[in-house]
Design a protein around this motif. Structure first.
Motif, PDB file in Angstrom:
ATOM      1  N   ALA A  74      17.680  28.912 -53.317  1.00 41.91           N
ATOM      2  CA  ALA A  74      18.116  28.794 -54.717  1.00 41.91           C
ATOM      3  C   ALA A  74      17.137  29.575 -55.602  1.00 41.91           C
ATOM      4  CB  ALA A  74      18.172  27.330 -55.109  1.00 41.91           C
ATOM      5  N   PRO A  75      17.183  30.919 -55.518  1.00 42.73           N
ATOM      6  CA  PRO A  75      16.183  31.722 -56.233  1.00 42.73           C
ATOM      7  C   PRO A  75      16.301  31.660 -57.750  1.00 42.73           C
ATOM      8  CG  PRO A  75      17.838  33.138 -55.203  1.00 42.73           C
ATOM      9  CD  PRO A  75      18.113  31.746 -54.737  1.00 42.73           C
ATOM     10  N   ASP A  76      17.512  31.460 -58.254  1.00 41.39           N
ATOM     11  CA  ASP A  76      17.720  31.555 -59.707  1.00 41.39           C
ATOM     12  C   ASP A  76      17.873  30.213 -60.401  1.00 41.39           C
ATOM     13  OD1 ASP A  76      17.739  34.376 -59.480  1.00 41.39           O
ATOM     14  OD2 ASP A  76      19.805  34.252 -58.744  1.00 41.39           O
ATOM     15  N   ALA A  77      18.243  29.184 -59.641  1.00 41.25           N
ATOM     16  CA  ALA A  77      18.449  27.850 -60.236  1.00 41.25           C
ATOM     17  C   ALA A  77      18.210  26.816 -59.149  1.00 41.25           C
ATOM     18  CB  ALA A  77      19.874  27.728 -60.779  1.00 41.25           C
ATOM     19  N   PRO A  78      17.827  25.581 -59.512  1.00 40.16           N
ATOM     20  CA  PRO A  78      17.615  24.544 -58.493  1.00 40.16           C
ATOM     21  C   PRO A  78      18.907  24.223 -57.736  1.00 40.16           C
ATOM     22  CG  PRO A  78      17.304  23.665 -60.721  1.00 40.16           C
ATOM     23  CD  PRO A  78      17.574  25.125 -60.863  1.00 40.16           C
ATOM     24  N   LEU A  79      18.753  23.614 -56.553  1.00 40.58           N
ATOM     25  CA  LEU A  79      19.911  23.324 -55.697  1.00 40.58           C
ATOM     26  C   LEU A  79      20.837  22.267 -56.277  1.00 40.58           C
ATOM     27  CD1 LEU A  79      18.323  23.321 -52.139  1.00 40.58           C
ATOM     28  CD2 LEU A  79      20.187  24.775 -52.884  1.00 40.58           C
ATOM     29  N   ARG A  80      20.274  21.264 -56.964  1.00 35.62           N
ATOM     30  CA  ARG A  80      21.023  20.118 -57.513  1.00 35.62           C
ATOM     31  C   ARG A  80      21.855  19.393 -56.458  1.00 35.62           C
ATOM     32  NH1 ARG A  80      20.866  19.804 -62.994  1.00 35.62           N
ATOM     33  NH2 ARG A  80      20.299  17.720 -62.362  1.00 35.62           N
ATOM     34  N   PRO A  81      21.237  18.943 -55.352  1.00 45.02           N
ATOM     35  CA  PRO A  81      21.998  18.232 -54.321  1.00 45.02           C
ATOM     36  C   PRO A  81      22.453  16.845 -54.781  1.00 45.02           C
ATOM     37  CG  PRO A  81      19.658  18.117 -53.842  1.00 45.02           C
ATOM     38  CD  PRO A  81      19.807  19.034 -55.020  1.00 45.02           C
ATOM     39  N   ASP A  82      23.513  16.349 -54.128  1.00 45.76           N
ATOM     40  CA  ASP A  82      24.019  14.990 -54.390  1.00 45.76           C
ATOM     41  C   ASP A  82      23.190  13.949 -53.650  1.00 45.76           C
ATOM     42  OD1 ASP A  82      27.033  15.368 -55.631  1.00 45.76           O
ATOM     43  OD2 ASP A  82      26.421  17.012 -54.329  1.00 45.76           O
ATOM     44  N   THR A  83      22.604  14.369 -52.516  1.00 45.57           N
ATOM     45  CA  THR A  83      21.723  13.488 -51.744  1.00 45.57           C
ATOM     46  C   THR A  83      20.542  14.315 -51.256  1.00 45.57           C
ATOM     47  OG1 THR A  83      22.760  13.924 -49.587  1.00 45.57           O
ATOM     48  CG2 THR A  83      23.697  12.123 -50.898  1.00 45.57           C
ATOM     49  N   ALA A 106      11.461  20.205 -57.220  1.00 45.89           N
ATOM     50  CA  ALA A 106      11.933  21.556 -56.928  1.00 45.89           C
ATOM     51  C   ALA A 106      13.435  21.577 -56.638  1.00 45.89           C
ATOM     52  CB  ALA A 106      11.160  22.129 -55.740  1.00 45.89           C
ATOM     53  N   ALA A 107      13.921  20.535 -55.938  1.00 46.50           N
ATOM     54  CA  ALA A 107      15.350  20.472 -55.590  1.00 46.50           C
ATOM     55  C   ALA A 107      16.210  20.052 -56.783  1.00 46.50           C
ATOM     56  CB  ALA A 107      15.556  19.505 -54.434  1.00 46.50           C
ATOM     57  N   GLN A 108      15.617  19.264 -57.687  1.00 42.62           N
ATOM     58  CA  GLN A 108      16.331  18.721 -58.860  1.00 42.62           C
ATOM     59  C   GLN A 108      17.681  18.099 -58.483  1.00 42.62           C
ATOM     60  OE1 GLN A 108      16.549  20.881 -62.569  1.00 42.62           O
ATOM     61  NE2 GLN A 108      14.550  21.819 -62.243  1.00 42.62           N
ATOM     62  N   PRO A 109      17.641  17.000 -57.731  1.00 37.02           N
ATOM     63  CA  PRO A 109      18.901  16.328 -57.384  1.00 37.02           C
ATOM     64  C   PRO A 109      19.682  15.930 -58.638  1.00 37.02           C
ATOM     65  CG  PRO A 109      17.024  15.368 -56.225  1.00 37.02           C
ATOM     66  CD  PRO A 109      16.467  16.275 -57.257  1.00 37.02           C
ATOM     67  N   LEU A 110      20.991  15.812 -58.481  1.00 41.69           N
ATOM     68  CA  LEU A 110      21.846  15.403 -59.607  1.00 41.69           C
ATOM     69  C   LEU A 110      21.492  13.981 -60.043  1.00 41.69           C
ATOM     70  CD1 LEU A 110      25.239  16.802 -58.302  1.00 41.69           C
ATOM     71  CD2 LEU A 110      23.989  17.617 -60.310  1.00 41.69           C
ATOM     72  N   ARG A 167       8.709  26.974 -50.439  1.00 41.83           N
ATOM     73  CA  ARG A 167       9.044  28.406 -50.300  1.00 41.83           C
ATOM     74  C   ARG A 167      10.507  28.570 -49.877  1.00 41.83           C
ATOM     75  NH1 ARG A 167       6.333  29.836 -45.294  1.00 41.83           N
ATOM     76  NH2 ARG A 167       8.351  29.342 -44.334  1.00 41.83           N
ATOM     77  N   GLU A 168      10.926  27.782 -48.863  1.00 42.64           N
ATOM     78  CA  GLU A 168      12.304  27.897 -48.374  1.00 42.64           C
ATOM     79  C   GLU A 168      13.310  27.407 -49.410  1.00 42.64           C
ATOM     80  OE1 GLU A 168      13.180  29.404 -45.224  1.00 42.64           O
ATOM     81  OE2 GLU A 168      11.157  30.023 -45.741  1.00 42.64           O
ATOM     82  N   LEU A 169      12.967  26.339 -50.129  1.00 39.26           N
ATOM     83  CA  LEU A 169      13.855  25.858 -51.195  1.00 39.26           C
ATOM     84  C   LEU A 169      14.113  26.957 -52.220  1.00 39.26           C
ATOM     85  CD1 LEU A 169      12.615  22.216 -51.935  1.00 39.26           C
ATOM     86  CD2 LEU A 169      14.947  22.879 -51.358  1.00 39.26           C
ATOM     87  N   SER A 170      13.053  27.664 -52.614  1.00 38.02           N
ATOM     88  CA  SER A 170      13.220  28.725 -53.628  1.00 38.02           C
ATOM     89  C   SER A 170      14.016  29.896 -53.055  1.00 38.02           C
ATOM     90  CB  SER A 170      11.857  29.201 -54.142  1.00 38.02           C
ATOM     91  OG  SER A 170      11.144  29.842 -53.109  1.00 38.02           O
ATOM     92  N   ARG A 171      13.962  30.077 -51.729  1.00 36.45           N
ATOM     93  CA  ARG A 171      14.727  31.159 -51.091  1.00 36.45           C
ATOM     94  C   ARG A 171      16.233  30.874 -51.152  1.00 36.45           C
ATOM     95  NH1 ARG A 171      11.290  32.779 -46.003  1.00 36.45           N
ATOM     96  NH2 ARG A 171      10.176  34.312 -47.221  1.00 36.45           N
TER      97      ARG A 171
END
Length: 360
Positions: free
Chosen positions: A46-55, A77-81, A40-44
């Motif tokens: 990044a509501p429109d696109a995944p976060l794409r974190p480096d780590t 859900a996070a879709q890391p790079l 839920r917090e992840l989607s908050r």
């Protein structure tokens, strides 16, 4: 700018006697409702696109209590790079080859084992629920499950500590195939069980300093290069996630008591798991991150503080009196300084707080 994502898993079997991290002991797993709250917090954020974190870093608590399928949901859900470092902290007694293989398949590519000591009597004193035999088995299982990037934690200056205990613990972790080692001095935190009832046989501060310098020397001798005050790695295996913290990059922490710094602004979640589950724990703003933070964090690193980068980022330069103090530090063997970069030596890292107090 790199982005590090931290997911806090506050559940654990039991509270270790030195621990003051926010956690909920007495658990045998992570409730599905908690994973849903993280999603839920992840989607908050990044509501429109995944976060794409480096780590991405699963910290705790005991993140290895997660169901690997839930770890997979969170990673998806996070879709890391591509090529992102994805770390899971694990307690040796909570993993099997099957669970480690499932975590690996979920996308976790770095595992960090809390070993602390190779002596069962010491583990009992610390309140650790595993044995040295379980630690050895966990390393072997991780290698069989396909992990190459393995880290192990060692605690220094424990009750009745000796260099021989350090040697045994290093041998266990090195033989286990670790490419990275974190070596921490035991700190008695006021809110921990040790803080309330300190153990007998604690080394003096001078003895603790000697254990630290011995550990640095031995780790370097075994091919683990010190890159931060408490962290050592074989070349190329430095922890990328924590380097984002120390380089004052952007990081997002989700979960009760998790801290973040995004765009120079700090915020954190209240330390209340029940409120987090009920969606009644909005992040609290906590000021900004500036030049002082950068100086403090960079001087944790063996590469040190680049004065050119310090000036470029914050418009700050060292004063005449600061430079005179730095020269004294060099003379005393606490630092190296070439006019551009100030780097503390291992001896300087021991008295880092005093050095920072003068510089700030």
């Amino acid at each position: 700018m790199s982005l590090g994502l931290y997911l806090h898993i506050p559940y654990c079997f039991s509270k270790c006697r030195y621990c003051d991290f926010y956690s909920a002991p007495g658990q045998r797993g992570v409730p599905r409702a908690y994973v849903d709250a993280l999603l839920r917090e992840l989607s908050r954020f990044a509501p429109d696109a995944p976060l794409r974190p480096d780590t991405l870093y699963f910290g705790g608590g005991t993140p290895s209590l997660l169901d690997p399928a839930d770890a997979a949901r969170l990673i998806a859900a996070a879709q890391p790079l591509p090529g992102a470092e994805i770390t899971l902290e694990a307690n040796p007694e909570t993993v099997t080859e099957d669970s480690l293989r499932a975590f690996r398949e979920a996308g976790v590519n770095r595992i960090s084992f809390g070993v602390q000591s190779a002596r069962d009597s010491q583990l009992k004193t610390l309140g650790r629920p595993h044995t040295a035999k379980q630690a050895r088995a966990a390393f072997a299982a991780a290698r069989r499950a396909g992990f190459e990037n393995i880290s192990g934690d060692i605690m220094l200056a424990l009750p009745h500590y000796t260099q021989a205990e350090f040697d045994e613990t290093l041998e266990l972790i090195e033989d286990g195939g670790a490419a990275h080692i974190s070596a921490y001095l035991l700190k008695i935190e006021p809110d921990s069980a040790f803080g309330r009832t300190p153990p007998e046989g604690l080394p003096t501060s001078d003895e603790a300093a000697d254990f630290y310098l011995y550990a640095v020397e031995q780790l370097e001798h075994h091919g683990y290069r010190q890159y931060e005050i408490s962290n050592f790695a074989r070349p190329g295996y430095e922890g990328k996630h924590n380097l984002i913290y120390w380089d004052c990059g952007d990081y997002l922490g989700i979960g009760p008591a998790a801290h973040s710094c995004m765009g120079g602004k700090r915020f954190y979640y209240p330390a209340d798991t029940e409120a987090f589950l009920r969606d009644e724990a909005a992040p609290i703003m906590d000021g900004g991150c500036g030049a002082e933070d950068y100086l403090i964090l960079q001087l944790r690193l063996r590469k040190g503080l680049s004065l050119d980068e310090y000036k470029k980022r914050y418009g700050r330069e060292f004063s005449t009196s600061q430079l005179a103090f730095v020269k004294n530090c060099v003379k005393s063997g606490y630092a190296n300084f070439d006019g551009h970069t100030l780097a503390l030596t291992p001896a300087g890292l021991i008295v880092q707080n005093s050095i920072l107090a003068e510089l700030l």
